[in-house]
Design an enzyme around this catalytic site. Structure first.
Site, short mmCIF file in Angstrom:
data_model
loop_
_atom_site.label_atom_id
_atom_site.label_comp_id
_atom_site.label_asym_id
_atom_site.label_seq_id
_atom_site.Cartn_x
_atom_site.Cartn_y
_atom_site.Cartn_z
N CYS A 316 -17.38 -17.83 -1.43
CA CYS A 316 -18.39 -18.57 -0.68
C CYS A 316 -19.79 -17.96 -0.82
O CYS A 316 -19.95 -16.75 -0.67
CB CYS A 316 -17.95 -18.56 0.78
SG CYS A 316 -19.13 -19.33 1.84
N ARG A 417 -19.58 -40.65 -7.35
CA ARG A 417 -19.30 -41.45 -6.14
C ARG A 417 -20.15 -41.07 -4.94
O ARG A 417 -20.44 -41.88 -4.08
CB ARG A 417 -17.83 -41.34 -5.77
CG ARG A 417 -16.95 -42.00 -6.79
CD ARG A 417 -15.52 -41.99 -6.37
NE ARG A 417 -15.29 -42.76 -5.17
CZ ARG A 417 -14.15 -42.76 -4.50
NH1 ARG A 417 -13.16 -42.05 -4.92
NH2 ARG A 417 -14.02 -43.48 -3.42
P1 IMP Z 1 -10.62 -17.10 0.84
O1 IMP Z 1 -9.26 -17.07 1.44
O2 IMP Z 1 -11.44 -15.91 1.22
O3 IMP Z 1 -10.58 -17.28 -0.64
O4 IMP Z 1 -11.39 -18.35 1.47
C1 IMP Z 1 -10.88 -19.66 1.41
C2 IMP Z 1 -11.72 -20.53 2.29
O5 IMP Z 1 -13.09 -20.57 1.84
C3 IMP Z 1 -11.32 -22.00 2.34
O6 IMP Z 1 -10.26 -22.25 3.21
C4 IMP Z 1 -12.61 -22.68 2.79
O7 IMP Z 1 -12.78 -22.64 4.19
C5 IMP Z 1 -13.67 -21.81 2.18
N1 IMP Z 1 -14.21 -22.39 0.94
C6 IMP Z 1 -13.57 -23.01 -0.07
N2 IMP Z 1 -14.41 -23.32 -1.06
C7 IMP Z 1 -15.61 -22.90 -0.69
C8 IMP Z 1 -16.89 -22.93 -1.30
O8 IMP Z 1 -17.08 -23.39 -2.44
N3 IMP Z 1 -17.92 -22.41 -0.58
C9 IMP Z 1 -17.75 -21.89 0.65
N4 IMP Z 1 -16.56 -21.78 1.25
C10 IMP Z 1 -15.49 -22.30 0.59
#
Ligand code: IMP
Length: 489
Positions: A316, A417
């Site tokens: 993110c 879209r």
């Molecule tokens: P991770 O477990 O730290 O990899 O975070 C996953 C979470 O990041 C997801 O469940 C979303 O809430 C969030 N997320 C997914 N894609 C994005 C993105 O492109 N930008 C910001 N947050 C994201």
């Protein structure tokens, strides 16, 4: 002057530690339950919840939640949310595939009594199935079983299935059987390798295979719906929910989640209201939010679980791009306060899903101890064999690709879209391959149970009310890491 400037720093999960408590006999690891609430299903007639057997869900992301991962995670007691960054029919197909899987109950390929044995022989070769149920062409009534042991192609090629099948009156049949234990009891009594399951009108519903029974009984935590089908969730967006949600619901999805990095908005309120009016029985998870007010807003609009976290995900860049977000620990603490207040005033328990940046087993333990009911993870699951991507070797390390839903890569599919912001909120990269989901997750579960045992609790509810946590100084975090020894690679 800003409305509020807070000088208390936003906290991350990794700054906290769980203090040990007294471990009694009832807190031994084998007695600990990780059963948890995923979403409220309260309405005017019932006050119930959708439960999981482990407090873990996979993120609605292209690189994470596909059919294989969803089935494997449900077997372990968790759940996946299938991503909505794909055409509606593709997402629906994924839900249908997951729902076609029963815990030991198989939706069979049937044949007509009039089929020629020659054709059946070809089917056994093409599909690799040894046994087919025979059903009436008009009304799907079960007539018998036919398999490769019931004919010899050199003799029976011109016979019909009806001439060679074992008719239903010579078979043991499970009528209205829904549990695997019940099916097992019938099948082990008889001599058949497969048990047809029919409804009270003798219409064929499923087959249960003798060889599958023990395999499925090996997954005692598997989460299923009332028809023993795997539980699964799906993401929707606030753009096309009126088209997408009905299709996913018709495919059998158990709950929906609105996919957005900022859920405290009229878009989510309108989506929740429309779904509540049109599909009142389908619980909707809303979010993400990071404030007390955000929680209240979405619950008042009809949300049945709330996703918490903004800007903390591993892929993110929301905080960097927009300067907006909050440390996940602080966000969870605020949402938990709002959840507990709402429960006191309404009697309805709205579960909290901590989401984004939960990258270690330690983070999961702290999120739960701070009051989260479930954790959602992307990176964690993207690393497993069951995620939808292929492994690649980079600098002699086996990796899997992982990208954010807000990265340009994920957003490409719908560029034509929808209006898109002209900047990305996520990045693309790789994560170290971790092997089979089952092995990785079972190790994580052991650590959560071990931490709970040390804390002197034996359920998620006890963890929520009895945990003692402490913020660590930078030096105490350093002290808790390996230090002052040489470890040759
Ligand atoms: P991770 O477990 O730290 O990899 O975070 C996953 C979470 O990041 C997801 O469940 C979303 O809430 C969030 N997320 C997914 N894609 C994005 C993105 O492109 N930008 C910001 N947050 C994201």
């Amino acid at each position: 002057m800003a409305n509020r400037i807070c000088f208390e720093p936003s906290r991350t999960l990794m700054e906290f530690r769980l203090l040990p408590g007294f471990t009694s006999e009832k807190n031994s690891i084998d007695k600990i339950s990780l059963k948890t609430k995923l979403a409220s299903t309260k309405n005017s007639t019932n006050n119930s919840t959708i439960n999981l057997n482990i407090p873990v869900v996979s993120a609605a992301m292209q690189a994470v939640s596909g059919v294989d991962l969803s089935l494997s995670l449900a077997k372990e007691g968790g759940l996946s949310f299938i991503y909505c960054s794909q055409p509606i029919d593709k997402q629906k197909e994924m839900i249908q595939k997951i729902k076609a899987h029963k815990a030991g109950f198989v939706t069979p390929k049937t044949v007509s009594p009039q089929m020629k044995i020659e054709e059946l022989h070809k089917l056994t070769i093409d599909l690799g199935f040894a046994t087919f149920p025979v059903v009436d062409d008009k009304d799907n009534t079960f007539l018998g079983l036919v398999g490769k042991n019931d004919f010899d192609i050199s003799i029976h090629a011109n016979y019909k299935v009806i001439d060679r099948m074992i008719a239903k009156d010579k078979l043991k049949i499970g009528m209205n059987v829904t549990s695997l234990e019940e099916a097992k009891a019938i099948i082990l009594e008889g001599h058949q390798h497969v048990l047809p399951i029919v409804d009270s009108k003798l219409k064929l519903k499923y087959l249960v295979f003798r060889k599958d029974i023990n395999n499925h009984l090996n997954y005692p935590l598997e989460v299923t719906d009332s028809y023993s089908r795997s539980l699964v969730g799906a993401a929707i967006s606030t753009h096309d929910y009126k088209d997408r949600a009905p299709e996913l619901i018709s495919a059998g999805v158990d709950l929906l989640t609105i996919d957005s990095s900022d859920g405290h908005s009229f878009y989510q309120r309108d989506t929740l209201e429309w779904l509540k009016n049109n599909f009142p029985k389908i619980p909707v998870v809303a979010g993400n939010i990071v404030t007390y007010e955000g929680f209240q807003f979405l619950v008042n609009a009809g949300a049945k679980a709330i996703k918490v976290g903004m800007g903390s995900g591993s892929i993110c860049i929301t905080q960097e791009q927009k300067g907006t977000g909050r440390g996940l620990a602080t966000a969870v603490i605020e949402a938990v306060r709002a959840r507990d207040d709402y429960f006191k005033s309404s009697g309805e328990y709205i579960p909290i899903i901590a989401d984004g940046g939960i990258t270690s087993d330690r983070d999961i333990i702290i999120a739960l101890a701070l009051g989260a009911d479930v954790v959602m993870m992307g990176r964690y699951f993207a690393r497993t064999a069951e995620s939808p991507t292929e492994t690649v070797v980079i600098n002699n390390r086996v990796m899997k690709p992982y990208w954010g839903e807000g990265s340009f890569k994920a957003r490409n599919w719908r560029e034509a879209r929808y209006h898109q912001a002209n900047f990305a909120e996520g990045v693309e990269g790789f994560v170290e391959y971790a092997g089979k989901l089952k092995d990785t997750l079972r190790e994580t579960i052991s650590k959560i149970k071990s931490a709970m045992s040390s804390a002197g609790v034996s359920s998620i509810e006890e963890l929520h009310t009895q945990a003692n946590l402490e913020v660590m100084s930078a030096l105490s975090i350093r002290e808790g890491q390996v230090h002052d020894i040489y470890m040759p690679q």
